[in-house]
Design a protein around this motif. Structure first.
Motif, PDB file in Angstrom:
ATOM      1  N   SER A 296       2.038   1.879  -3.783  1.00  0.00           N
ATOM      2  CA  SER A 296       1.025   1.940  -4.836  1.00  0.00           C
ATOM      3  C   SER A 296      -0.181   2.749  -4.364  1.00  0.00           C
ATOM      4  O   SER A 296      -0.418   2.893  -3.168  1.00  0.00           O
ATOM      5  N   THR A 297      -0.933   3.250  -5.317  1.00  0.00           N
ATOM      6  CA  THR A 297      -2.167   3.971  -5.008  1.00  0.00           C
ATOM      7  C   THR A 297      -3.033   3.993  -6.253  1.00  0.00           C
ATOM      8  O   THR A 297      -2.633   3.509  -7.314  1.00  0.00           O
ATOM      9  N   ARG A 298      -4.231   4.556  -6.129  1.00  0.00           N
ATOM     10  CA  ARG A 298      -5.125   4.719  -7.280  1.00  0.00           C
ATOM     11  C   ARG A 298      -5.522   6.189  -7.348  1.00  0.00           C
ATOM     12  O   ARG A 298      -5.926   6.779  -6.340  1.00  0.00           O
TER      13      ARG A 298
ATOM     14  N   LYS B 160      -6.676   1.657 -14.807  1.00  0.00           N
ATOM     15  CA  LYS B 160      -7.018   0.653 -13.792  1.00  0.00           C
ATOM     16  C   LYS B 160      -7.107  -0.753 -14.390  1.00  0.00           C
ATOM     17  O   LYS B 160      -7.813  -0.990 -15.370  1.00  0.00           O
TER      18      LYS B 160
ATOM     19  N   SER C 222      -9.853   6.077 -13.765  1.00  0.00           N
ATOM     20  CA  SER C 222      -9.055   5.643 -12.618  1.00  0.00           C
ATOM     21  C   SER C 222      -7.747   5.042 -13.115  1.00  0.00           C
ATOM     22  O   SER C 222      -7.739   4.279 -14.094  1.00  0.00           O
ATOM     23  N   TRP C 223      -6.671   5.392 -12.423  1.00  0.00           N
ATOM     24  CA  TRP C 223      -5.332   4.936 -12.808  1.00  0.00           C
ATOM     25  C   TRP C 223      -4.669   4.234 -11.630  1.00  0.00           C
ATOM     26  O   TRP C 223      -4.747   4.711 -10.487  1.00  0.00           O
ATOM     27  N   ASP C 224      -4.032   3.107 -11.911  1.00  0.00           N
ATOM     28  CA  ASP C 224      -3.180   2.436 -10.919  1.00  0.00           C
ATOM     29  C   ASP C 224      -1.791   3.044 -10.983  1.00  0.00           C
ATOM     30  O   ASP C 224      -1.223   3.201 -12.080  1.00  0.00           O
TER      31      ASP C 224
ATOM     32  N   LEU D 116       2.220   2.940  -9.383  1.00  0.00           N
ATOM     33  CA  LEU D 116       3.213   2.133  -8.671  1.00  0.00           C
ATOM     34  C   LEU D 116       4.527   2.888  -8.607  1.00  0.00           C
ATOM     35  O   LEU D 116       4.992   3.438  -9.619  1.00  0.00           O
TER      36      LEU D 116
ATOM     37  N   ARG E 161       0.820  -1.212   0.000  1.00  0.00           N
ATOM     38  CA  ARG E 161       0.000   0.000   0.000  1.00  0.00           C
ATOM     39  C   ARG E 161       0.855   1.263   0.000  1.00  0.00           C
ATOM     40  O   ARG E 161       0.432   2.299  -0.505  1.00  0.00           O
TER      41      ARG E 161
ATOM     42  N   LEU F 216       1.350  -3.297 -16.073  1.00  0.00           N
ATOM     43  CA  LEU F 216       2.317  -2.288 -15.647  1.00  0.00           C
ATOM     44  C   LEU F 216       3.641  -2.420 -16.395  1.00  0.00           C
ATOM     45  O   LEU F 216       4.236  -1.424 -16.812  1.00  0.00           O
TER      46      LEU F 216
END
Length: 391
Positions: free
Chosen positions: A86-88, A205, A95-97, A99, A83, A209
């Motif tokens: 990483s975040t969103r 999302k 929405s984007w992931d 890292l 956590r 990656l």
């Protein structure tokens, strides 16, 4: 990166107690369906503490579980690391992931290993090389404009999370992250050390990656291409250094990979240093290996010196990592590296040495053939002063 834990606190704050309960439940789960119950609840609790910059309660829960429940500690540590790196984020209605990625570089030099700021041209080249060989096709990337030493990396999980968010916003808006070098701690000088490029990767999302997440991707090929293409750029950042590029990866995984690889690299660097500086061939050197204990086995120390003398010229510390202990096959690994390098005279002590350091300069003491702890002392060098120690 997992940190040594201090003794557990007798009374936990409410938030820390909640973490221990959730992590214990997850560690005792018997199926994927039950995992799916515990994991989002634990993730939400960790996210709240990271957003509140509440490192104290994260540490308190980890401390307690480290002493009381190893499997639950590992579940919580894995979740906190995940956590923090990483975040969103929402951007342009999607929405984007995000890292945090580290790109480790192992380096050694008889002189200082630089930790420089990166010019706009260097960052543009590195981003192009990351996008071309490491990242998935839809990934956006932002770089921090600095080559970090281990002393200059984020010091806590909350610091890591803050950097992840700041770099993530820049990845989505097409800007890089500019640091003030004067705000970073100074780095210690070692013969062999690691340097890190830090970047944030943002993808829509649920999308891939890394290049090797795609059907035609491959980790080994990605590393080979990254090494070939990025080496000329990194070479300009590390003048006077030999170096080796490692695979860029998620922040904590890359740092752990670098810690693992740096042990072998440091030992080989020390051997090369003695060969080039003192003119000793490995057949004319000796190596002495000893285990060093505090409450447990903490590290092996390897003293290197001339075969025809009692002197120890240089020493290398080989720390234990992760779950390694007395039963890990580390001594055969160290011996194999020395044999491969051409050492014939290798002494392996099996009795426990205390974790002793020089009272004057603080460097580790190393074992000699007789099992005594001695200060590693280079012979006088007319042309330059040798670095003090390896790590």
């Amino acid at each position: 990166m997992r940190k040594p834990r201090s003794p557990a606190r007798p009374h936990l704050p409410r938030e820390a107690a909640e973490l221990t309960w959730l992590a214990t439940g997850l560690s005792r789960s018997g199926c994927k369906l039950e995992d799916a119950y515990w994991e989002p609840r634990l993730a939400a609790a960790v996210d709240e503490l990271l957003r509140e910059d509440n490192e104290a309660d994260l540490t308190a829960a980890l401390d307690l579980l480290f002493e009381a429940d190893g499997p639950a500690h590992d579940e919580l540590a894995d979740m906190v690391e995940a956590r923090a790196e990483s975040t969103r984020l929402d951007h342009d209605g999607k929405s984007w992931d995000v890292l945090l990625v580290a790109c480790p570089v192992l380096a050694w030099s008889r002189f200082s290993i630089a930790s420089p700021s990166l010019s706009a041209d260097v960052m543009a080249a590195l981003k192009a090389q990351l996008s071309g060989h490491i990242l998935a096709k839809n990934a956006r990337v932002a770089l921090a404009d600095f080559l970090f030493s281990p002393d200059q990396l984020p010091r806590s999980f909350c610091d890591t999370f803050r950097l992840t968010c700041e770099l993530g916003v820049r990845a989505l808006t097409g800007r890089d992250f500019k640091l003030k070098p004067k705000d970073l701690p100074e780095t210690n000088r070692f013969l062999s050390d690691t340097r890190y490029l830090l970047a944030a990767v943002a993808v829509p999302k649920g999308e891939a990656l890394f290049r090797w997440n795609e059907r035609d991707g491959d980790r080994d090929k990605a590393l080979a291409q990254w090494s070939i293409q990025a080496t000329p750029t990194v070479e300009g950042l590390l003048p006077g250094c030999a170096f080796e590029m490692l695979l860029p990866d998620a922040y904590h995984a890359a740092c752990q990979q670098a810690d693992q690889a740096s042990r072998t690299y440091s030992l080989r660097a020390a051997i090369a240093f003695l060969q080039t500086t003192v003119g000793l061939d490995t057949a004319a050197m000796k190596a002495v290996i000893g285990p060093f204990h505090d409450q447990r086995l903490e590290e092996y120390r390897i003293g290197l010196g001339p075969r025809d003398s009692d002197d120890i010229y240089y020493g290398v510390v080989w720390p234990l990592l992760g779950t390694e202990d007395d039963n890990s096959e580390l001594v055969p690994e160290i011996e194999a590296i020395l044999r491969e390098a051409g050492f014939q005279d290798i002494t392996i002590h099996d009795h426990r040495f205390p974790m002793e350091f020089c009272d004057d300069c603080g460097t580790p003491l190393y074992p000699n053939k007789e099992g005594e702890l001695v200060h590693a002392e280079m012979p006088e060098q007319p042309s330059h002063e040798a670095p003090g120690m390896l790590h």
